[in-house]
Design a protein around this motif. Structure first.
Motif, PDB file in Angstrom:
ATOM      1  N   VAL A   1       0.829  -1.205   0.000  1.00 51.27           N
ATOM      2  CA  VAL A   1       0.000   0.000   0.000  1.00 51.27           C
ATOM      3  C   VAL A   1       0.866   1.258   0.000  1.00 51.27           C
ATOM      4  O   VAL A   1       0.494   2.280  -0.587  1.00 51.27           O
ATOM      5  CB  VAL A   1      -0.972  -0.017   1.198  1.00 51.27           C
ATOM      6  CG1 VAL A   1      -0.296   0.379   2.497  1.00 51.27           C
ATOM      7  CG2 VAL A   1      -2.162   0.901   0.932  1.00 51.27           C
ATOM      8  N   LYS A   2       2.030   1.219   0.593  1.00 46.81           N
ATOM      9  CA  LYS A   2       2.947   2.364   0.545  1.00 46.81           C
ATOM     10  C   LYS A   2       3.379   2.649  -0.889  1.00 46.81           C
ATOM     11  O   LYS A   2       3.410   3.811  -1.326  1.00 46.81           O
ATOM     12  CB  LYS A   2       4.180   2.094   1.417  1.00 46.81           C
ATOM     13  CG  LYS A   2       3.910   2.122   2.916  1.00 46.81           C
ATOM     14  CD  LYS A   2       5.192   1.825   3.685  1.00 46.81           C
ATOM     15  CE  LYS A   2       4.948   1.796   5.183  1.00 46.81           C
ATOM     16  NZ  LYS A   2       6.183   1.472   5.934  1.00 46.81           N
ATOM     17  N   GLN A   3       3.711   1.602  -1.625  1.00 47.11           N
ATOM     18  CA  GLN A   3       4.135   1.791  -3.012  1.00 47.11           C
ATOM     19  C   GLN A   3       2.983   2.299  -3.876  1.00 47.11           C
ATOM     20  O   GLN A   3       3.172   3.162  -4.734  1.00 47.11           O
ATOM     21  CB  GLN A   3       4.667   0.473  -3.574  1.00 47.11           C
ATOM     22  CG  GLN A   3       5.957  -0.005  -2.916  1.00 47.11           C
ATOM     23  CD  GLN A   3       6.457  -1.291  -3.538  1.00 47.11           C
ATOM     24  OE1 GLN A   3       6.657  -1.379  -4.741  1.00 47.11           O
ATOM     25  NE2 GLN A   3       6.657  -2.308  -2.724  1.00 47.11           N
ATOM     26  N   ARG A   4       1.791   1.759  -3.651  1.00 46.92           N
ATOM     27  CA  ARG A   4       0.643   2.181  -4.451  1.00 46.92           C
ATOM     28  C   ARG A   4       0.279   3.635  -4.165  1.00 46.92           C
ATOM     29  O   ARG A   4      -0.070   4.394  -5.072  1.00 46.92           O
ATOM     30  CB  ARG A   4      -0.547   1.268  -4.167  1.00 46.92           C
ATOM     31  CG  ARG A   4      -0.318  -0.166  -4.585  1.00 46.92           C
ATOM     32  CD  ARG A   4      -1.552  -1.008  -4.354  1.00 46.92           C
ATOM     33  NE  ARG A   4      -2.584  -0.698  -5.320  1.00 46.92           N
ATOM     34  CZ  ARG A   4      -3.868  -0.970  -5.142  1.00 46.92           C
ATOM     35  NH1 ARG A   4      -4.274  -1.528  -4.019  1.00 46.92           N
ATOM     36  NH2 ARG A   4      -4.752  -0.671  -6.074  1.00 46.92           N
ATOM     37  N   LEU A   5       0.346   4.033  -2.906  1.00 47.63           N
ATOM     38  CA  LEU A   5       0.081   5.435  -2.566  1.00 47.63           C
ATOM     39  C   LEU A   5       1.085   6.362  -3.240  1.00 47.63           C
ATOM     40  O   LEU A   5       0.732   7.431  -3.744  1.00 47.63           O
ATOM     41  CB  LEU A   5       0.114   5.628  -1.046  1.00 47.63           C
ATOM     42  CG  LEU A   5      -1.099   5.109  -0.267  1.00 47.63           C
ATOM     43  CD1 LEU A   5      -0.808   5.122   1.229  1.00 47.63           C
ATOM     44  CD2 LEU A   5      -2.333   5.957  -0.564  1.00 47.63           C
ATOM     45  N   ALA A   6       2.358   5.959  -3.236  1.00 43.14           N
ATOM     46  CA  ALA A   6       3.395   6.788  -3.864  1.00 43.14           C
ATOM     47  C   ALA A   6       3.197   6.894  -5.367  1.00 43.14           C
ATOM     48  O   ALA A   6       3.447   7.941  -5.967  1.00 43.14           O
ATOM     49  CB  ALA A   6       4.779   6.211  -3.548  1.00 43.14           C
ATOM     50  N   LEU A   7       2.700   5.821  -6.002  1.00 40.29           N
ATOM     51  CA  LEU A   7       2.500   5.825  -7.450  1.00 40.29           C
ATOM     52  C   LEU A   7       1.241   6.564  -7.865  1.00 40.29           C
ATOM     53  O   LEU A   7       1.244   7.310  -8.849  1.00 40.29           O
ATOM     54  CB  LEU A   7       2.425   4.382  -7.970  1.00 40.29           C
ATOM     55  CG  LEU A   7       3.734   3.584  -8.014  1.00 40.29           C
ATOM     56  CD1 LEU A   7       3.443   2.128  -8.340  1.00 40.29           C
ATOM     57  CD2 LEU A   7       4.695   4.174  -9.030  1.00 40.29           C
ATOM     58  N   ILE A   8       0.153   6.365  -7.102  1.00 36.06           N
ATOM     59  CA  ILE A   8      -1.156   6.859  -7.543  1.00 36.06           C
ATOM     60  C   ILE A   8      -1.524   8.194  -6.928  1.00 36.06           C
ATOM     61  O   ILE A   8      -2.176   9.019  -7.565  1.00 36.06           O
ATOM     62  CB  ILE A   8      -2.248   5.812  -7.207  1.00 36.06           C
ATOM     63  CG1 ILE A   8      -1.883   4.458  -7.817  1.00 36.06           C
ATOM     64  CG2 ILE A   8      -3.620   6.256  -7.713  1.00 36.06           C
ATOM     65  CD1 ILE A   8      -2.768   3.316  -7.372  1.00 36.06           C
ATOM     66  N   TYR A   9      -1.084   8.456  -5.695  1.00 39.39           N
ATOM     67  CA  TYR A   9      -1.464   9.692  -5.003  1.00 39.39           C
ATOM     68  C   TYR A   9      -0.224  10.480  -4.561  1.00 39.39           C
ATOM     69  O   TYR A   9      -0.089  10.839  -3.395  1.00 39.39           O
ATOM     70  CB  TYR A   9      -2.330   9.372  -3.773  1.00 39.39           C
ATOM     71  CG  TYR A   9      -3.680   8.775  -4.111  1.00 39.39           C
ATOM     72  CD1 TYR A   9      -3.846   7.392  -4.122  1.00 39.39           C
ATOM     73  CD2 TYR A   9      -4.769   9.574  -4.417  1.00 39.39           C
ATOM     74  CE1 TYR A   9      -5.075   6.828  -4.425  1.00 39.39           C
ATOM     75  CE2 TYR A   9      -6.007   9.020  -4.726  1.00 39.39           C
ATOM     76  CZ  TYR A   9      -6.149   7.646  -4.730  1.00 39.39           C
ATOM     77  OH  TYR A   9      -7.362   7.097  -5.032  1.00 39.39           O
ATOM     78  N   PRO A  10       0.693  10.770  -5.467  1.00 32.58           N
ATOM     79  CA  PRO A  10       1.881  11.553  -5.049  1.00 32.58           C
ATOM     80  C   PRO A  10       1.484  12.965  -4.649  1.00 32.58           C
ATOM     81  O   PRO A  10       0.789  13.664  -5.385  1.00 32.58           O
ATOM     82  CB  PRO A  10       2.747  11.546  -6.317  1.00 32.58           C
ATOM     83  CG  PRO A  10       1.776  11.352  -7.439  1.00 32.58           C
ATOM     84  CD  PRO A  10       0.684  10.466  -6.902  1.00 32.58           C
ATOM     85  N   GLY A  11       1.904  13.393  -3.461  1.00 28.45           N
ATOM     86  CA  GLY A  11       1.592  14.732  -2.985  1.00 28.45           C
ATOM     87  C   GLY A  11       0.167  14.901  -2.515  1.00 28.45           C
ATOM     88  O   GLY A  11      -0.228  16.004  -2.118  1.00 28.45           O
ATOM     89  N   ARG A  12      -0.632  13.826  -2.536  1.00 34.50           N
ATOM     90  CA  ARG A  12      -2.035  13.931  -2.128  1.00 34.50           C
ATOM     91  C   ARG A  12      -2.375  12.963  -1.000  1.00 34.50           C
ATOM     92  O   ARG A  12      -3.526  12.622  -0.794  1.00 34.50           O
ATOM     93  CB  ARG A  12      -2.954  13.668  -3.336  1.00 34.50           C
ATOM     94  CG  ARG A  12      -2.871  14.745  -4.409  1.00 34.50           C
ATOM     95  CD  ARG A  12      -3.984  14.573  -5.430  1.00 34.50           C
ATOM     96  NE  ARG A  12      -3.810  13.365  -6.223  1.00 34.50           N
ATOM     97  CZ  ARG A  12      -4.816  12.602  -6.653  1.00 34.50           C
ATOM     98  NH1 ARG A  12      -6.044  12.898  -6.322  1.00 34.50           N
ATOM     99  NH2 ARG A  12      -4.573  11.542  -7.392  1.00 34.50           N
ATOM    100  N   HIS A  13      -1.380  12.516  -0.270  1.00 38.47           N
ATOM    101  CA  HIS A  13      -1.648  11.623   0.857  1.00 38.47           C
ATOM    102  C   HIS A  13      -0.616  11.848   1.949  1.00 38.47           C
ATOM    103  O   HIS A  13       0.483  12.365   1.703  1.00 38.47           O
ATOM    104  CB  HIS A  13      -1.627  10.167   0.405  1.00 38.47           C
ATOM    105  CG  HIS A  13      -0.237   9.622   0.201  1.00 38.47           C
ATOM    106  ND1 HIS A  13       0.483   9.824  -0.962  1.00 38.47           N
ATOM    107  CD2 HIS A  13       0.579   8.907   1.016  1.00 38.47           C
ATOM    108  CE1 HIS A  13       1.656   9.243  -0.860  1.00 38.47           C
ATOM    109  NE2 HIS A  13       1.754   8.686   0.345  1.00 38.47           N
ATOM    110  N   GLU A  14      -0.989  11.455   3.142  1.00 32.52           N
ATOM    111  CA  GLU A  14      -0.069  11.465   4.287  1.00 32.52           C
ATOM    112  C   GLU A  14      -0.290  10.177   5.064  1.00 32.52           C
ATOM    113  O   GLU A  14      -1.415   9.890   5.506  1.00 32.52           O
ATOM    114  CB  GLU A  14      -0.324  12.673   5.192  1.00 32.52           C
ATOM    115  CG  GLU A  14       0.633  12.734   6.380  1.00 32.52           C
ATOM    116  CD  GLU A  14       0.315  13.875   7.324  1.00 32.52           C
ATOM    117  OE1 GLU A  14      -0.862  14.286   7.367  1.00 32.52           O
ATOM    118  OE2 GLU A  14       1.235  14.331   8.039  1.00 32.52           O
TER     119      GLU A  14
END
Length: 457
Positions: free
Chosen positions: A422-435
């Protein structure tokens, strides 16, 4: 109405003061020493007024045009440069102020917003004209030989326009044709030959009363090699830029392909893992009793499998569907833990009555990790899961106890892929839009996820 910042206002006042002081000094010197024979103070006033107007055009018009990152620069900025160059050649603007105006043009170039590809021609024209005008002014101030000054008066502007025409009109059109190099070579020779006629007429008119009668012939002799050099430079620069642009596009395609492949791999990894855990849960329940709970568990698993087969392959799905899957998983796990009074599960998940979209299977790994490591049927355990939406922002929290697996547990040595996935997917799909904040101590595990979602239009 045009709004100027404080530094621009100070610059305008300072420049106006300098031009006014220079005018007063020139008029005083003319009156006392009779230095400007045949020139009246009115003509001086006109010259300095033109200087001031050219400076104001640079500050209030040209500079403002280049600050527009979303719009194309007006072609009128080129005419401002031509105006300054002509006024200098016919001695309306003196060499000192011409050099300062050239420096101002250079400052505009370096401060310009060049993101818009359509503005590249204007930015390049700004740099070329600024350098040409500055060198020409310096040659006049240093009392250089007439031939060098004449070169920057006639040959340099023609070369600049030729270069811009080749780079942004001729070459983009010719490059798509067959035998484009031969076509380019032929047009270069033809253009060079034809250019002698207007250049010869212009030089003959300008130097008709000049004692340096050899200057036109020298400039005409320079014309052919200079134009051929410009053609060669334009060809090589254009090819280099095209090659670099192609490499950048290829790099972007490669990176995009890697991201897609990585994302597809991660999404394909996660499904068998959940099915394995769900089947283990049903197996444990079936051993405990063959009753309604087993049937309910099978129904929940069926809904989950349907979700993974039909909707997990989509890039984005309604948030409500992803939350339904999350609730099914939690209900399935509650079946396993309902026989133990030592397990406390608190769920606060809001019903989703919105049009928000989310990438599937982003939230479940945190919940799965909580049940995997946070529940023990033999010891006190707790899990708290909350999900809230504020405008378009999702707030998701998971808080659970931690229990070490027994030595005979088949999952003890399996690290799993959930959280790393899930960390990798967040970085790929929601860059700059998640914390994502994850904290852990010896007894408890905390997860806080903030995610900016978009609506389905």
């Amino acid at each position: 109405m045009l709004k100027l910042n404080e530094s621009t206002k100070i610059e305008l006042w300072a420049a106006t003061g300098c031009i006014t002081a220079a005018l007063l000094f020139s008029i005083t010197e003319m009156t006392i020493n009779a230095q400007y024979m045949g020139q009246t103070w009115i003509s001086l006033l006109f010259n300095y007024m033109v200087t001031c107007i050219c400076y104001l055009l640079l500050v209030l018009y040209v500079d403002q045009e280049f600050k527009k990152s979303d719009k194309e620069v007006s072609i009128a900025v080129i005419f401002v440069y031509i105006l300054i160059n002509i006024c200098f050649v016919i001695e309306i603007i003196n060499a000192y102020f011409t050099a300062l105006l050239a420096i101002k043009i250079l400052i505009i170039y370096f401060r310009a917003k060049k993101e818009n590809p359509k503005n590249q021609i204007y930015a390049e024209a700004t740099l070329l004209f600024a350098c040409s005008i500055f060198i020409h002014a310096c040659l006049v101030l240093s009392n250089s030989i007439n031939i060098s000054k004449a070169f920057f008066t006639f040959i340099a502007p023609i070369s600049i326009f030729l270069y811009l025409y080749l780079m942004y009109a001729a070459l983009p059109h010719l490059i798509t044709k067959s035998r484009h190099f031969l076509r380019y070579l032929g047009s270069s020779l033809l253009f060079t030959a034809v250019s002698f006629i207007p250049l010869g007429i212009l030089l003959a008119f300008y130097f008709s009363n000049n004692n340096n009668q050899n200057i036109p012939e020298v400039l005409l002799a320079f014309n052919a090699p200079v134009q051929l050099i410009v053609h060669i430079l334009a060809w090589n620069i254009f090819k280099f830029r095209n090659r670099r642009k192609a490499e950048e596009i290829q790099t972007l395609k490669t990176e995009l392909g890697k991201s897609d492949a990585n994302l597809n791999f991660l999404k394909s990894q996660i499904n068998p893992h959940f099915l394995f855990n769900a089947l283990n849960t049903l197996y444990g329940t079936a051993l405990q009793e063959q009753a309604e709970r087993t049937g309910e568990g099978i129904q929940k698993l069926g809904d989950m499998m349907r979700f993974m087969l039909q909707e997990n392959i989509e890039d984005k799905i309604p948030l409500s569907r992803d939350v339904d899957y999350l609730n099914n998983y939690i209900d399935l796990q509650k079946l396993r833990t309902s026989t133990s009074s030592q397990v406390a599960i608190e769920i606060q998940i809001e019903e989703q009555l919105n049009n928000l979209q989310i990438t599937p299977m982003l939230l479940i790994p945190f919940v799965e990790n909580a049940f995997k490591h946070g529940i023990s049927l033999l010891y006190p355990s707790h899990i708290k899961i909350t999900l809230q939406i504020n405008n378009s922002t999702l707030y998701f929290d998971v808080h659970n106890s931690i229990h070490l697996k027994q030595d005979n547990d088949p999952e003890k040595l399996q690290s799993g892929i959930g959280l790393q996935n899930v960390k990798q997917r967040l970085a790929l799909i929601y860059p700059g839009r998640h914390e994502l904040i994850i904290r852990e101590n010896a007894k408890e595990f905390f997860v806080h996820l903030t995610l900016q979602l978009t609506e389905n239009h």
